[in-house]
Design a protein around this motif. Sequence first.
Motif, PDB file in Angstrom:
ATOM      1  N   LYS A 216       1.059  -1.160  -0.062  1.00  0.00           N
ATOM      2  CA  LYS A 216       0.097   0.077  -0.058  1.00  0.00           C
ATOM      3  C   LYS A 216       0.905   1.339   0.155  1.00  0.00           C
ATOM      4  CE  LYS A 216      -3.773   2.042   2.476  1.00  0.00           C
ATOM      5  NZ  LYS A 216      -3.222   3.511   2.663  1.00  0.00           N
ATOM      6  N   VAL A 217       0.177   2.364  -0.372  1.00  0.00           N
ATOM      7  CA  VAL A 217       0.882   3.812  -0.221  1.00  0.00           C
ATOM      8  C   VAL A 217      -0.169   4.719   0.481  1.00  0.00           C
ATOM      9  CG1 VAL A 217       1.753   5.721  -1.470  1.00  0.00           C
ATOM     10  CG2 VAL A 217       2.625   3.330  -2.402  1.00  0.00           C
ATOM     11  N   THR A 218       0.461   5.362   1.401  1.00  0.00           N
ATOM     12  CA  THR A 218      -0.480   6.046   2.381  1.00  0.00           C
ATOM     13  C   THR A 218      -0.739   7.416   1.791  1.00  0.00           C
ATOM     14  OG1 THR A 218       0.175   4.773   4.195  1.00  0.00           O
ATOM     15  CG2 THR A 218      -0.618   7.390   4.489  1.00  0.00           C
ATOM     16  N   HIS A 219      -1.781   7.866   1.873  1.00  0.00           N
ATOM     17  CA  HIS A 219      -2.237   9.255   1.100  1.00  0.00           C
ATOM     18  C   HIS A 219      -1.489   9.782   0.046  1.00  0.00           C
ATOM     19  CE1 HIS A 219       0.554  10.806   4.133  1.00  0.00           C
ATOM     20  NE2 HIS A 219      -0.364  10.787   5.020  1.00  0.00           N
ATOM     21  N   GLY A 247      -3.662   4.852  -1.316  1.00  0.00           N
ATOM     22  CA  GLY A 247      -4.723   5.718  -0.448  1.00  0.00           C
ATOM     23  C   GLY A 247      -4.862   6.995  -0.982  1.00  0.00           C
ATOM     24  N   LEU A 248      -6.271   7.434  -0.855  1.00  0.00           N
ATOM     25  CA  LEU A 248      -6.338   8.518  -1.299  1.00  0.00           C
ATOM     26  C   LEU A 248      -7.565   9.294  -0.503  1.00  0.00           C
ATOM     27  CD1 LEU A 248      -6.566  10.793  -3.886  1.00  0.00           C
ATOM     28  CD2 LEU A 248      -8.350   9.377  -4.662  1.00  0.00           C
ATOM     29  N   ILE A 249      -7.177  10.555   0.108  1.00  0.00           N
ATOM     30  CA  ILE A 249      -8.080  11.469   0.661  1.00  0.00           C
ATOM     31  C   ILE A 249      -8.522  12.367  -0.232  1.00  0.00           C
ATOM     32  CG2 ILE A 249      -8.058  13.057   2.643  1.00  0.00           C
ATOM     33  CD1 ILE A 249      -5.189  12.132   3.416  1.00  0.00           C
ATOM     34  N   LEU A 250      -9.919  11.931  -0.391  1.00  0.00           N
ATOM     35  CA  LEU A 250     -10.753  12.552  -1.496  1.00  0.00           C
ATOM     36  C   LEU A 250     -11.674  13.845  -0.862  1.00  0.00           C
ATOM     37  CD1 LEU A 250     -11.098  12.739  -4.451  1.00  0.00           C
ATOM     38  CD2 LEU A 250     -12.431  11.037  -4.470  1.00  0.00           C
ATOM     39  N   ASP A 251     -11.334  14.614  -0.200  1.00  0.00           N
ATOM     40  CA  ASP A 251     -11.790  15.822   0.138  1.00  0.00           C
ATOM     41  C   ASP A 251     -11.781  17.061  -0.789  1.00  0.00           C
ATOM     42  OD1 ASP A 251      -9.326  16.353   0.616  1.00  0.00           O
ATOM     43  OD2 ASP A 251      -9.637  16.983   2.918  1.00  0.00           O
ATOM     44  N   LEU A 252     -10.855  16.798  -1.891  1.00  0.00           N
ATOM     45  CA  LEU A 252     -10.755  17.630  -2.735  1.00  0.00           C
ATOM     46  C   LEU A 252      -9.936  18.867  -2.154  1.00  0.00           C
ATOM     47  CD1 LEU A 252     -14.074  17.663  -4.502  1.00  0.00           C
ATOM     48  CD2 LEU A 252     -12.137  16.590  -5.069  1.00  0.00           C
ATOM     49  N   HIS A 253      -9.341  18.732  -1.161  1.00  0.00           N
ATOM     50  CA  HIS A 253      -8.278  19.672  -0.536  1.00  0.00           C
ATOM     51  C   HIS A 253      -6.989  19.022  -0.708  1.00  0.00           C
ATOM     52  CE1 HIS A 253     -11.408  22.594   0.864  1.00  0.00           C
ATOM     53  NE2 HIS A 253     -12.180  21.565   1.321  1.00  0.00           N
ATOM     54  N   HIS A 254      -6.906  17.913  -0.019  1.00  0.00           N
ATOM     55  CA  HIS A 254      -5.624  17.325   0.041  1.00  0.00           C
ATOM     56  C   HIS A 254      -4.865  16.980  -1.347  1.00  0.00           C
ATOM     57  CE1 HIS A 254      -6.357  16.323   4.393  1.00  0.00           C
ATOM     58  NE2 HIS A 254      -5.141  15.888   4.355  1.00  0.00           N
ATOM     59  N   VAL A 255      -5.943  16.564  -2.473  1.00  0.00           N
ATOM     60  CA  VAL A 255      -5.335  16.316  -3.706  1.00  0.00           C
ATOM     61  C   VAL A 255      -6.681  16.885  -4.582  1.00  0.00           C
ATOM     62  CG1 VAL A 255      -5.113  14.421  -5.452  1.00  0.00           C
ATOM     63  CG2 VAL A 255      -4.527  14.087  -3.074  1.00  0.00           C
ATOM     64  N   LEU A 273      -9.974   4.556  -0.827  1.00  0.00           N
ATOM     65  CA  LEU A 273     -10.417   5.736  -0.293  1.00  0.00           C
ATOM     66  C   LEU A 273     -10.405   5.808   1.184  1.00  0.00           C
ATOM     67  CD1 LEU A 273     -13.678   6.616  -2.336  1.00  0.00           C
ATOM     68  CD2 LEU A 273     -11.367   7.742  -2.455  1.00  0.00           C
ATOM     69  N   VAL A 274      -9.758   6.776   1.877  1.00  0.00           N
ATOM     70  CA  VAL A 274      -9.597   6.974   3.228  1.00  0.00           C
ATOM     71  C   VAL A 274     -10.121   8.390   3.706  1.00  0.00           C
ATOM     72  CG1 VAL A 274      -7.668   5.205   3.384  1.00  0.00           C
ATOM     73  CG2 VAL A 274      -7.128   7.662   3.220  1.00  0.00           C
ATOM     74  N   THR A 275     -10.285   8.477   4.998  1.00  0.00           N
ATOM     75  CA  THR A 275     -10.602   9.745   5.481  1.00  0.00           C
ATOM     76  C   THR A 275      -9.165  10.572   6.138  1.00  0.00           C
ATOM     77  OG1 THR A 275     -11.267   9.062   7.558  1.00  0.00           O
ATOM     78  CG2 THR A 275     -12.765   9.299   6.016  1.00  0.00           C
ATOM     79  N   ASP A 276      -8.219   9.744   6.798  1.00  0.00           N
ATOM     80  CA  ASP A 276      -7.288  10.261   7.494  1.00  0.00           C
ATOM     81  C   ASP A 276      -8.006  11.174   8.394  1.00  0.00           C
ATOM     82  OD1 ASP A 276      -4.719  10.616   8.260  1.00  0.00           O
ATOM     83  OD2 ASP A 276      -4.219  12.269   6.909  1.00  0.00           O
ATOM     84  N   GLY A 314     -11.294  16.319   7.997  1.00  0.00           N
ATOM     85  CA  GLY A 314     -12.746  16.468   8.549  1.00  0.00           C
ATOM     86  C   GLY A 314     -13.559  15.507   7.496  1.00  0.00           C
ATOM     87  N   LEU A 315     -13.239  14.747   6.923  1.00  0.00           N
ATOM     88  CA  LEU A 315     -13.725  14.142   5.858  1.00  0.00           C
ATOM     89  C   LEU A 315     -14.870  13.107   6.219  1.00  0.00           C
ATOM     90  CD1 LEU A 315     -14.204  13.654   2.505  1.00  0.00           C
ATOM     91  CD2 LEU A 315     -12.102  11.916   2.865  1.00  0.00           C
ATOM     92  N   ARG A 316     -15.838  12.756   5.834  1.00  0.00           N
ATOM     93  CA  ARG A 316     -16.595  11.692   6.076  1.00  0.00           C
ATOM     94  C   ARG A 316     -16.385  10.658   4.893  1.00  0.00           C
ATOM     95  NH1 ARG A 316     -22.201  12.614   8.097  1.00  0.00           N
ATOM     96  NH2 ARG A 316     -22.880  10.808   6.931  1.00  0.00           N
ATOM     97  N   LEU A 317     -16.536   9.325   4.927  1.00  0.00           N
ATOM     98  CA  LEU A 317     -16.104   8.231   4.045  1.00  0.00           C
ATOM     99  C   LEU A 317     -17.199   8.225   2.896  1.00  0.00           C
ATOM    100  CD1 LEU A 317     -13.740   6.573   2.948  1.00  0.00           C
ATOM    101  CD2 LEU A 317     -14.937   4.863   4.120  1.00  0.00           C
ATOM    102  N   ASP A 318     -18.249   8.414   3.444  1.00  0.00           N
ATOM    103  CA  ASP A 318     -19.440   8.238   2.423  1.00  0.00           C
ATOM    104  C   ASP A 318     -19.232   9.542   1.542  1.00  0.00           C
ATOM    105  OD1 ASP A 318     -20.306  10.365   4.376  1.00  0.00           O
ATOM    106  OD2 ASP A 318     -22.223   9.348   4.652  1.00  0.00           O
ATOM    107  N   GLU A 319     -18.938  10.791   2.262  1.00  0.00           N
ATOM    108  CA  GLU A 319     -18.594  11.985   1.463  1.00  0.00           C
ATOM    109  C   GLU A 319     -17.502  11.653   0.181  1.00  0.00           C
ATOM    110  OE1 GLU A 319     -17.316  16.741   2.092  1.00  0.00           O
ATOM    111  OE2 GLU A 319     -17.030  15.262   3.652  1.00  0.00           O
TER     112      GLU A 319
END
Length: 386
Positions: A216-219, A247-255, A273-276, A314-319
């Motif tokens: 794996k690769v973290t965020h 792994g991908l933090i998909l809050d549209l801020h991190h990436v 998909l992760v929240t971190d 502050g991400l939700r995984l469903d988000e």
Amino acid sequence: MPSQLITAPNMISTPEGGPARVLSPGYVRVEDGVIADAGEGDPPGRPDVELPEGFLAPGLVDIQVNGYFGHDMVDADEAGWHTVVSRLPETGVTAFMPTFITAPIETQAEALRRTRDILPGLPEGARVLGVHIEGPFLSEKRKGAHNPLHLTDPTPEAVEALLETGLVKLLTLAPERNGALEAIRTLTEAGVLVSVGHSDATAAQVRAAADAGARKVTHIFNAQSGVHHRDPGVAAQALIDERLSPGLILDLHHVGPEAAALVFRAAPGRVVLVTDAAAAAGMPPGTYDLGGEPVIMPEDGPPLRADGTIAGSGLRLDEAVGNAVGLGVGVAAAVDAASRVPADLVGRPDLGRIAPGAAADLVWLGPDHRARATWVAGRKVFGGGA
């Protein structure tokens, strides 16, 4: 527990040996907390629960949760653990890995022992899949929000101390550190998933880590060397090496959205998909804790250290699932990245899928992809109405 039949206008099914797909309509029959039957079309009997819209999906699996609802997992007391476990299903999560960030080895070992004592008394809610240790075997050049005073090499003694309780199931490290490849082999043999992260490694060093057992690769893109055309690093190898799951933090801020779309296109079926999530997740703006250091939750965007460094999310995984769909990712693939892929990575093929024999961990996602109801082992632990 009596048998239960649930129907939905759309259902994310995971057939054995094939990719997830949408069945319209779909049904699930649950017996004794396990999926006994799942299929498309008319159900075999009168449904006990009839979802009027949206999707019935596998329960979401988040393998990077630093904290939530005001509690940092590394030092949360029993009440804090109860809050997080019982409330994470509000976000569609039915299983997760609490994540302990960089600290002195003995501090982490003590946190693991304390967690071991707390786990047996937890209430109904999200399953705890083990602990994710993120640091201290990280690069000073790519430390992100981690305290550089505690970063160190993964000596055999340090690794042994973290393995003592048997709770560590995922560990993030920088493969360029002295002793890292030996540590990866030791951890892999012990059944721990090794992830490359907070690393300034070259692509070749990451490839060597994968040869040693890292998977794996973290965020991806965050706190790591990138995709420079003459000096490819961690992110480049994560995209091209089919042994690695980014792994991908998909809050549209991190990436950014374009880079996130690239990840899905370059690594189909491998994205996690992760929240971190940090303690600030699910909370109003204010000051919270991450690994013993204060972080500020602004009105908009992720939590920040005082120097402006992003510190978790502050991400939700469903988000995150909804954000992926918004980028053009198919809903089945988006859900898969937040359920089956992480479950398989951590050795839990009974989770993250709607298929006979799997645990009846389910989430009803509305048309906006937000969780409306959640079941763990066939018991509703969040939601009402349906």
